[in-house]
Design a protein around this motif. Structure first.
Motif, PDB file in Angstrom:
ATOM      1  N   ILE A  47     -34.442 120.411  54.172  1.00 15.46           N
ATOM      2  CA  ILE A  47     -35.486 121.372  54.520  1.00 15.46           C
ATOM      3  C   ILE A  47     -34.884 122.613  55.177  1.00 15.46           C
ATOM      4  CG2 ILE A  47     -37.468 121.763  56.037  1.00 15.46           C
ATOM      5  CD1 ILE A  47     -38.269 118.845  55.487  1.00 15.46           C
ATOM      6  N   GLY A  51     -34.985 126.241  53.523  1.00 14.68           N
ATOM      7  CA  GLY A  51     -35.609 127.304  54.315  1.00 14.68           C
ATOM      8  C   GLY A  51     -34.697 128.499  54.484  1.00 14.68           C
ATOM      9  N   SER A  55     -35.758 131.974  52.735  1.00 16.72           N
ATOM     10  CA  SER A  55     -36.240 132.967  53.699  1.00 16.72           C
ATOM     11  C   SER A  55     -35.239 134.086  53.936  1.00 16.72           C
ATOM     12  CB  SER A  55     -36.597 132.287  55.025  1.00 16.72           C
ATOM     13  OG  SER A  55     -35.428 131.777  55.632  1.00 16.72           O
TER      14      SER A  55
END
Length: 171
Positions: A47, A51, A55
């Protein structure tokens, strides 16, 4: 103090923080392989890595590698779940763990034919899935080392990135 700020800004300006794309792609595939083998141990890392990739606007090749890796990890997890359900069904119906097959004659002519058939299905099916897991992630890593971008239509379909076909309209 001002010089440290300039250095930090340059690091953020660099694509992928200056880490080579090949290394990030291989890392994505190793994380996906680890997700299949140990979901509880790797989920937080997966995760956080995804991310960061999505991002912080990493390279498109890295994003594709993360997508491919996580989709295939999910599919293999579902396959292993089906094998767990099959094993539970066999244990419920036949009571207990599988029996060993001593020879092929015992397999076909013994009273426990169905139990042995499910045993063979489970054992060889699990072996095939294990081999497919290693081969698929191995091919992904080899393709990354040769700097070939994996862009599978299957993954685009799963993620809904494929443009829909135009509907036929009456003239």
């Amino acid at each position: 103090i001002g010089r440290g700020v300039i250095i930090m800004e340059k690091v953020y300006e660099k694509k992928n923080f200056g880490i080579p794309v090949t290394i990030l792609i291989i890392l994505a595939y190793f994380i996906g392989y680890s997700l299949v083998r140990s979901l509880s141990g790797t989920l937080l890392i997966a995760i956080l890595f995804a991310g960061a990739v999505f991002s912080l606007q990493f390279d498109d090749k890295v994003k594709n590698a993360v997508k491919h890796s996580y989709i295939f990890a999910t599919l293999f997890h579902l396959m292993y779940f089906l094998f767990d359900v099959l094993e539970s069904f066999i244990n419920m119906v036949f009571g207990g763990r599988f029996n060993n097959i001593n020879n092929i004659g015992d397999f076909f002519y013994e009273i426990n034919f169905f139990q042995r058939a499910f045993n063979a299905l489970y054992t060889y099916g699990l072996l095939i899935v294990d081999i497919a897991l290693v081969v698929i992630f191995g091919l992904f890593i080899i393709m990354a080392l040769f700097k070939k971008d994996m862009n599978l239509f299957f993954v685009k379909t799963v993620l809904g990135e494929v443009a829909s076909k135009p509907k036929k309209q009456a003239p």
